[in-house]
Structures are given as structure tokens and as C-alpha cells.
Write a protein that holds these residues in place. Structure first.
Motif, PDB file in Angstrom:
ATOM      1  N   GLY A 152      -3.953  13.618   4.703  1.00  0.00           N
ATOM      2  CA  GLY A 152      -3.898  12.904   5.972  1.00  0.00           C
ATOM      3  C   GLY A 152      -4.694  11.614   5.951  1.00  0.00           C
ATOM      4  N   LEU A 153      -5.897  11.666   5.390  1.00  0.00           N
ATOM      5  CA  LEU A 153      -6.719  10.456   5.295  1.00  0.00           C
ATOM      6  C   LEU A 153      -6.065   9.408   4.409  1.00  0.00           C
ATOM      7  CD1 LEU A 153     -10.286  12.034   4.976  1.00  0.00           C
ATOM      8  CD2 LEU A 153      -9.336  10.830   6.951  1.00  0.00           C
ATOM      9  N   GLN A 154      -5.499   9.858   3.286  1.00  0.00           N
ATOM     10  CA  GLN A 154      -4.854   8.922   2.375  1.00  0.00           C
ATOM     11  C   GLN A 154      -3.614   8.304   3.013  1.00  0.00           C
ATOM     12  OE1 GLN A 154      -2.412   9.435  -1.693  1.00  0.00           O
ATOM     13  NE2 GLN A 154      -4.508  10.222  -1.824  1.00  0.00           N
ATOM     14  N   ALA A 155      -2.849   9.117   3.737  1.00  0.00           N
ATOM     15  CA  ALA A 155      -1.652   8.599   4.395  1.00  0.00           C
ATOM     16  C   ALA A 155      -2.019   7.607   5.497  1.00  0.00           C
ATOM     17  CB  ALA A 155      -0.833   9.757   4.968  1.00  0.00           C
ATOM     18  N   ARG A 156      -3.082   7.913   6.258  1.00  0.00           N
ATOM     19  CA  ARG A 156      -3.528   6.970   7.292  1.00  0.00           C
ATOM     20  C   ARG A 156      -3.895   5.615   6.686  1.00  0.00           C
ATOM     21  NH1 ARG A 156      -7.774   9.769  11.517  1.00  0.00           N
ATOM     22  NH2 ARG A 156      -6.310  11.147  12.622  1.00  0.00           N
ATOM     23  N   THR A 206       0.841  -1.209   0.000  1.00  0.00           N
ATOM     24  CA  THR A 206       0.000   0.000   0.000  1.00  0.00           C
ATOM     25  C   THR A 206       0.873   1.254   0.000  1.00  0.00           C
ATOM     26  OG1 THR A 206      -0.178  -0.067   2.434  1.00  0.00           O
ATOM     27  CG2 THR A 206      -1.908  -1.164   1.159  1.00  0.00           C
ATOM     28  N   ARG A 207       2.022   1.188   0.643  1.00  0.00           N
ATOM     29  CA  ARG A 207       2.966   2.317   0.581  1.00  0.00           C
ATOM     30  C   ARG A 207       3.495   2.487  -0.849  1.00  0.00           C
ATOM     31  NH1 ARG A 207       6.368   0.864   6.138  1.00  0.00           N
ATOM     32  NH2 ARG A 207       4.795   1.684   7.614  1.00  0.00           N
ATOM     33  N   TRP A 208       3.768   1.409  -1.510  1.00  0.00           N
ATOM     34  CA  TRP A 208       4.215   1.445  -2.915  1.00  0.00           C
ATOM     35  C   TRP A 208       3.141   2.109  -3.771  1.00  0.00           C
ATOM     36  CZ3 TRP A 208       6.113  -3.706  -5.645  1.00  0.00           C
ATOM     37  CH2 TRP A 208       6.853  -3.371  -6.778  1.00  0.00           C
ATOM     38  N   LEU A 209       1.896   1.703  -3.556  1.00  0.00           N
ATOM     39  CA  LEU A 209       0.789   2.319  -4.288  1.00  0.00           C
ATOM     40  C   LEU A 209       0.685   3.805  -3.987  1.00  0.00           C
ATOM     41  CD1 LEU A 209      -1.805   2.138  -6.008  1.00  0.00           C
ATOM     42  CD2 LEU A 209      -3.023   1.479  -3.919  1.00  0.00           C
ATOM     43  N   HIS A 210       0.883   4.189  -2.720  1.00  0.00           N
ATOM     44  CA  HIS A 210       0.805   5.593  -2.326  1.00  0.00           C
ATOM     45  C   HIS A 210       1.821   6.434  -3.092  1.00  0.00           C
ATOM     46  CE1 HIS A 210       1.575   9.093   0.338  1.00  0.00           C
ATOM     47  NE2 HIS A 210       0.276   9.019   0.573  1.00  0.00           N
TER      48      HIS A 210
END
Length: 395
Positions: free
Chosen positions: A59-63, A15-19
Motif C-alpha cells: 500500500g505504501l509503495q503503491a501510494r 513512477t508507475r513504469w518503475l513500479h
């Protein structure tokens, strides 16, 4: 070895890769519009970061994508609120720029490192197909041994960059000083509410159980059918009232933030006095001043203080002669409960357990004071609560 492979089995790595990939979408869209000035996307992100709502979205996306917590979980350490100050806005701008740079780097490597692996595999033949920037002579079988290295490097970069972007998010999208103060105040209010609920349960249930024990013991000792009937009635009424208090407390626990409604006030003191009288105690009451005009917080806490004082009388001295005084005058409420000293009080004194401590805490919370102890041959509980300060307290 397992320590290095463990991140590859965790969903948050991907999910971090996708971010990081998502951040490149803005750059790609801009290049489609204006491929001659791609650097202008940097200014575009800077202006976007100054919009308060962008911090909320980021912030929501990072959470959701960078942490193992859900996007509704404040324990992630990432704020999900619009920018409240220029400091928040500039931190958001810096976050967007760093995210874009790291996103471009990881996207480039994601495309080209597998391409190098492809070239190494094809270079083992005499007629390789070149995908990457490498110019490899063909016909060398040992290229196949090197083929996994770019993929291993890619996964190492993905894990490391994902950790790095999360650390950056915690610093740049983390709560501001004002948000931390607000969170601390909210936490303090929650602790105070829990403490108040504990007192509610102690006072109400403790009073009901004390009355029931005293009544049951007295009924068994007397062996009188009429007295036993009165005792059972008193136990029933006291138990029913305790259940009502318990239900009100459970409403607060079930529905966070909902205020307690219908809590008993000084206007319901007669119920306490009758309960004590039904236990065999001779209770005299004195009421002076406009009790009905006492502010709600003081009236509710005053009721609990008298309840706890009467419970202590029954528990330590038994059904004895007790005097209760409630007075409203000179901008304050005075409560006083007097009863004869028991044998244990004369020799050891009362233990000063959670009941007396709760009375003092209630008084202090409203800016008042409480005195408990022997007084002229009796045990006295005396509490003074200021009405002007208590009127501002909210429950």
C-alpha cells in the motif's frame, strides 16, 4: 495531439513504469536460485500475500509510485495498513499476481520494442545487426520511416498499463469495509470537534464582547469615575479570560488529536456571575447538590450553557435582575437562568440564533434536553443533563 502527449510530461507515468519493473525483481531473483522451476514464484507470491504486513508495504509503495499523492496521504484511495481479515489477505494475493504478470509484460516490451527500432535502423544498411526476433533483409532505406513506431507503441503501452495497474490497486488495495467505517467515524469525530470548537469560540468570545459593550455603554452613560473604573476592570478580566479560552482552542487546532485541558467547569461559575454583576446586572445564584462530583464533560458543557444564557441576558435585556439555579439531584444536572422579558421579547421574541441553538445542541449531545422561551412573565433557559450518560462521553 497535446492530450495524448500530456502523460509523457507527468512524473507519475514514469513512477508507475518503475513500479511495474520492481515487481519483476522477485522473479529474477527466483530464477537465479532455481531456473528449472520458475512457476514456483507464483506460489511464493501467494504465500507472501497472506502475511498481513505485506499489504502495508504494498500500500505504501503503491501510494508513492502509482498516485500523485504522497505515501502518507490517505486521500490517494489506497490503504496503508496490515491485512485485518482474510478478505484483505486474498485481495493482496490477487494484487501480487496481477502486478507480476503486468510487470513481466511491460518489462519484455521495454526490452524488445527498442530492439526492433534498433533493427529497423540498422536494416537500412546492407549488413544489419539483428537484435530482436525480426529477420529483416538489409538495404532498404524506408525502414527508417518505421523505426519510431515501436517506441511510440512502447510509450502507449507504458501509459495504458500504468493507468491499469493504478485502477487495480484502487480496487484490491483500497480500504476494506471495516477501514471505510473507521475512516467515516474518524471524519465524524473531526466534524463534531470542529463544531464544538465553533461553539467554544462563540460562547467565550461572544460573552466577552457582550460584557465589554455593555460595560462601555454604561460607563459612558453614567459619567461616574468610580463606575468607569469598575467597568474597565470588568472588561479587562473578561477579556483576559476570553484570551485564555481562545488559547486552549488554538492548541487543539495546532495539535491534532490533543484534548482540550483546563477548560472551565461549573466550579468556575462564580467567574461568570461576577462578570455579569460587574456589567450592572443583579445576579442571584442557587446551588444545590454535589456539583463537584459532576462528570467532567457535563460540568464543562454546563459552564458553557450558563455562559451563553448570561450573554443572551445582557445582549437582549441588558443589566437586569437574573436568577441562576444549578441543581444536582436524581442522577441529573439541572440548569436554569431566569430574567425579566425585554420589550423586544414581549413583541417579537428572541431570534433563536446560534446561541440558543448551541445550547440545545450541547444538551442533545449529552442525551439531555433544553427549553428556552417565555415562562410566567420571564425569559427562561432550562436545561437537564443526565449524569450517567454524560459520564461516558469523552472530549
Amino acid at each position: 495531439m497535446l492530450r495524448f502527449l500530456r502523460p509523457l510530461t507527468q512524473a507519475v507515468t514514469y513512477t508507475r513504469w518503475l513500479h511495474l519493473f520492481i515487481s519483476v525483481v522477485v522473479v529474477g531473483m527466483w530464477i537465479l536460485v532455481d531456473d528449472e522451476h520458475p512457476y514456483l514464484v507464483v506460489l511464493l507470491l501467494a504465500f507472501a500475500g497472506l502475511v498481513p504486513a505485506v499489504r502495508l508495504v504494498e500500500g505504501l509503495q503503491a501510494r508513492l509510485l502509482l498516485t500523485r499523492h504522497g505515501f502518507r496521504d490517505s486521500e490517494s484511495g489506497i490503504s496503508a495498513a496490515p491485512s485485518a481479515s482474510w478478505s484483505d489477505r486474498w485481495r493482496t494475493v490477487l494484487w501480487l499476481e496481477i502486478r507480476m504478470v503486468l510487470g513481466l509484460a511491460i518489462s519484455f516490451l521495454t526490452v524488445h520494442l527498442p530492439g526492433i527500432t534498433n533493427d529497423l535502423v540498422r536494416a537500412t544498411t546492407d549488413d544489419p545487426t539483428r537484435f530482436s526476433a525480426l529477420d529483416l533483409p538489409g538495404g532498404h532505406w524506408w525502414y527508417a520511416l518505421l523505426a519510431p513506431l515501436p517506441l511510440i507503441l512502447l510509450m502507449a503501452v507504458v501509459v495504458g498499463t500504468g493507468h491499469l495497474i493504478t485502477v487495480v490497486a484502487l480496487h484490491l488495495l483500497g480500504p476494506s469495509a471495516a477501514e471505510r467505517v473507521a475512516a467515516l467515524e474518524e471524519r465524524t469525530e473531526q466534524l463534531l470537534e470542529r463544531n464544538r470548537i465553533a461553539h467554544e469560540l462563540h460562547d467565550s468570545i461572544g460573552h466577552a464582547l457582550t460584557v465589554a459593550v455593555v460595560q462601555a455603554g454604561a460607563a459612558r452613560a453614567t459619567g461616574n469615575a468610580e463606575f468607569t473604573e469598575r467597568a474597565l476592570t470588568a472588561i479587562e478580566e473578561t477579556g483576559r479570560a476570553a484570551l485564555e479560552d481562545l488559547e486552549r482552542v488554538l492548541v487543539v487546532l495546532r495539535e491534532s488529536g490533543q484534548p482540550v485541558s483546563g477548560r472551565p467547569t461549573l466550579g468556575d461559575t462564580d467567574r461568570l456571575l461576577e462578570s455579569a454583576r460587574a456589567s450592572g446586572a443583579e445576579v442571584e445564584s442557587e446551588l444545590t447538590g454535589p456539583v463537584g462530583a459532576v462528570p467532567g464533560p457535563v460540568s464543562r458543557e454546563g459552564y458553557r450553557i450558563i455562559q451563553e444564557a448570561l450573554t443572551n441576558v445582557l445582549r437582549h435585556a441588558g443589566p437586569v435582575r437574573t436568577r441562576v439555579r444549578i441543581a444536582v439531584a436524581d442522577g441529573s444536572l439541572e440548569l436554569e437562568v431566569l430574567n425579566p422579558l425585554s420589550t423586544a421579547d414581549k413583541t417579537q421574541g428572541r431570534s433563536g440564533g446560534s446561541g440558543l441553538r448551541g445550547i440545545r445542541e450541547r444538551a442533545a449531545l449529552l442525551g439531555g434536553d433544553a427549553t428556552t422561551g417565555p415562562y410566567r412573565g420571564e425569559w427562561r433557559v432550562r436545561v437537564r443533563l443526565p449524569l450517567d450518560l454524560a459520564a461516558e462521553v469523552r472530549r
